[in-house]
Design a protein around this motif. Structure first.
Motif, short mmCIF file in Angstrom:
data_model
loop_
_atom_site.label_atom_id
_atom_site.label_comp_id
_atom_site.label_asym_id
_atom_site.label_seq_id
_atom_site.Cartn_x
_atom_site.Cartn_y
_atom_site.Cartn_z
N GLY A 1 0.78 -1.23 0.00
CA GLY A 1 0.00 0.00 0.00
C GLY A 1 0.81 1.28 0.00
O GLY A 1 0.23 2.37 -0.01
N GLY A 2 2.13 1.16 0.03
CA GLY A 2 2.97 2.36 0.04
C GLY A 2 2.93 3.10 1.36
O GLY A 2 3.12 4.32 1.39
N TRP A 3 2.67 2.38 2.45
CA TRP A 3 2.66 3.02 3.76
C TRP A 3 4.08 3.37 4.18
O TRP A 3 5.06 2.84 3.65
CB TRP A 3 2.03 2.10 4.81
CG TRP A 3 0.62 1.67 4.51
CD1 TRP A 3 -0.20 2.17 3.53
CD2 TRP A 3 -0.12 0.66 5.19
NE1 TRP A 3 -1.41 1.52 3.56
CE2 TRP A 3 -1.40 0.60 4.56
CE3 TRP A 3 0.15 -0.20 6.25
CZ2 TRP A 3 -2.39 -0.30 4.99
CZ3 TRP A 3 -0.83 -1.09 6.67
CH2 TRP A 3 -2.09 -1.13 6.03
N THR A 4 4.20 4.23 5.16
CA THR A 4 5.50 4.65 5.67
C THR A 4 5.99 3.68 6.74
O THR A 4 5.31 3.48 7.76
CB THR A 4 5.42 6.07 6.25
OG1 THR A 4 5.08 6.98 5.21
CG2 THR A 4 6.75 6.48 6.88
N VAL A 5 7.14 3.07 6.50
CA VAL A 5 7.75 2.16 7.47
C VAL A 5 8.99 2.82 8.04
O VAL A 5 9.91 3.17 7.30
CB VAL A 5 8.11 0.80 6.83
CG1 VAL A 5 8.79 -0.10 7.86
CG2 VAL A 5 6.85 0.12 6.28
N VAL A 6 9.00 3.00 9.35
CA VAL A 6 10.11 3.65 10.04
C VAL A 6 11.09 2.59 10.51
O VAL A 6 10.75 1.74 11.34
CB VAL A 6 9.60 4.47 11.24
CG1 VAL A 6 10.78 5.09 11.99
CG2 VAL A 6 8.63 5.55 10.78
N ASP A 7 12.29 2.61 9.98
CA ASP A 7 13.36 1.72 10.41
C ASP A 7 14.02 2.36 11.62
O ASP A 7 14.72 3.36 11.50
CB ASP A 7 14.37 1.55 9.27
CG ASP A 7 15.47 0.54 9.59
OD1 ASP A 7 16.10 0.66 10.66
OD2 ASP A 7 15.69 -0.37 8.77
N MET A 8 13.78 1.80 12.80
CA MET A 8 14.25 2.43 14.03
C MET A 8 15.76 2.69 14.00
O MET A 8 16.23 3.75 14.44
CB MET A 8 13.90 1.56 15.23
CG MET A 8 14.29 2.14 16.58
SD MET A 8 13.85 1.08 17.97
CE MET A 8 12.08 1.31 18.03
N LYS A 9 16.52 1.74 13.49
CA LYS A 9 17.98 1.87 13.49
C LYS A 9 18.45 2.97 12.55
O LYS A 9 19.36 3.74 12.87
CB LYS A 9 18.62 0.53 13.09
CG LYS A 9 20.14 0.51 13.20
CD LYS A 9 20.67 -0.89 12.90
CE LYS A 9 22.18 -0.95 13.05
NZ LYS A 9 22.71 -2.33 12.80
N GLN A 10 17.81 3.09 11.41
CA GLN A 10 18.25 4.05 10.39
C GLN A 10 17.59 5.42 10.52
O GLN A 10 18.21 6.44 10.24
CB GLN A 10 17.99 3.49 8.99
CG GLN A 10 18.81 2.27 8.63
CD GLN A 10 18.56 1.81 7.20
OE1 GLN A 10 17.87 2.48 6.43
NE2 GLN A 10 19.14 0.68 6.84
N ASP A 11 16.34 5.44 10.92
CA ASP A 11 15.56 6.68 10.84
C ASP A 11 15.51 7.49 12.12
O ASP A 11 15.09 8.65 12.10
CB ASP A 11 14.13 6.35 10.40
CG ASP A 11 14.09 5.80 8.98
OD1 ASP A 11 14.84 6.32 8.14
OD2 ASP A 11 13.31 4.86 8.72
N TRP A 12 15.93 6.91 13.25
CA TRP A 12 15.92 7.63 14.52
C TRP A 12 17.35 7.82 15.03
O TRP A 12 18.08 6.84 15.19
CB TRP A 12 15.13 6.88 15.58
CG TRP A 12 13.64 6.87 15.35
CD1 TRP A 12 12.95 7.53 14.38
CD2 TRP A 12 12.66 6.16 16.14
NE1 TRP A 12 11.60 7.28 14.50
CE2 TRP A 12 11.39 6.46 15.56
CE3 TRP A 12 12.74 5.33 17.25
CZ2 TRP A 12 10.21 5.92 16.09
CZ3 TRP A 12 11.56 4.80 17.76
CH2 TRP A 12 10.31 5.10 17.18
#
Length: 351
Positions: free
Chosen positions: A325-336
């Motif tokens: 569906g093209g939802w936003t997936v937050v990669d905790m290691k990379q994005d925070w």
């Protein structure tokens, strides 16, 4: 003119230690307005998830724009366990129940020989697991029922003020995610109304969520047990918690709970597991601009790493739905760049 490094250091000081004092100094110096325009999501690394959030907010708040949404309809819903705070090594409400069993054991000598209490008191995890869902329900009933709602809320607040996480040695309510705290504040600053929609018990969550998340009790939707109105012998009315389940706010129960308690379909929703799938599906199924986000636990060093094979916070079907569906997936290691709020006192965050 400030150098880039000095500007970074100033921002760091504002975030972690000197915010009140610096705000006064900078206001006097005429720089408060400049800092007010700095990054509203400083714990988020620049990347696709952060851009997706800020772009969405910009679109739905632009007066006259094609995606504009009136403030009254800017509803944002968030799961709690694993989305706003840690859910490992097991759900924090279960940790509360376990500690309550230990505290109550002297008043219940039969628990020394009766399961699941015997296994819990002896730390026999294998025997405890063998009691299954029935055993868990017995523990929850024994520790959550037979008292007033006020008394239960007091127990929850006292527990949060004293209990500590076995790995991080921090109070459980300090193991909230700093990036998500920033996101909640950012959305509210842009006219959103933020709700928690969680499988956790509503009576367990409401006593502390306003203090920690800025979300008042009336904007907390959760699983609930039966509560009975009663009048004491002295004429004082009270609400008594009973050992019966009324509503489970998980999986398909989440959109039902949203409809029942909120009355508006959210335009923005965040979860972290398959238990949030239906809430996310319900959110994006509406007309107009929609946002669905998932926190993917990928950081075993700063927090935990788990997804498809996990018994707690399993992320399998929802991850596939996000991809499709093209939802936003937050990669905790990379994005925070930060996970938890910084420690500002000896061994603890400011309470």
């Amino acid at each position: 003119m400030q150098t880039p490094n000095l500007e970074v250091n100033l921002r760091s000081a504002v975030r972690y230690v000197l915010a009140p004092a610096l705000a006064i100094v900078l206001a006097i110096g005429g720089l408060a307005g400049a800092l007010a325009q700095t990054d509203p999501l400083p714990s988020w690394n620049d990347g696709a998830p952060k851009r997706a959030i800020t772009d969405f907010v910009a679109r739905v708040t632009k007066q006259g724009g094609p995606d504009f949404v009136p403030a009254a309809e800017r509803i944002a819903t968030f799961d709690n366990d694993g989305t706003l705070w840690t859910e490992r090594p097991f759900y924090f409400q279960l940790a509360f129940a376990i500690d309550r069993v230990k505290a109550m054991a002297p008043e219940h000598p039969d628990w020394q020989t009766r399961q699941p209490f015997k296994a819990l008191l002896e730390k026999d995890t294998k025997a405890l697991a063998a009691t299954g869902e029935k055993g868990l329900l017995q523990i929850m009933a024994a520790t959550h029922a037979g008292m007033t709602t006020d008394a239960f809320a007091s127990l929850v607040r006292d527990w949060l003020a004293s209990a500590r996480h076995p790995r991080f040695n921090r109070h459980y309510d300090s193991l909230v995610y700093q990036p998500m705290l920033e996101l909640l504040a950012y959305l509210r600053a842009n006219g959103f109304k933020t709700f928690v929609v969680s499988g956790g018990g509503v009576e367990f969550m409401r006593p502390w969520m306003e203090r920690v998340y800025g979300i008042p009790p009336e904007q907390v939707v959760g699983s609930s047990g039966v509560v009975k109105f009663d009048v004491r012998a002295d004429g004082k009315p009270e609400l008594i918690k009973e050992a019966r389940v009324e509503f489970i706010d998980d999986g398909p129960g989440k959109p039902v709970g949203i409809n029942r308690f909120i009355g508006r379909r959210p335009i923005f929703a965040f979860g972290n597991s398959d238990g949030d799938l239906q809430m996310l599906q319900w959110t994006v199924a509406g007309s107009g601009a929609r946002f669905a986000g998932i926190v993917h636990h990928t950081d075993a060093v700063r927090e935990y790493a788990y997804d498809r094979d996990s018994k707690i916070g399993r992320l399998d079907k929802a991850l596939d739905a996000a991809s499709a569906g093209g939802w936003t997936v937050v990669d905790m290691k990379q994005d925070w760049n930060e996970v938890f709020p910084p420690l500002v006192t000896a061994g603890e965050v400011k309470r």
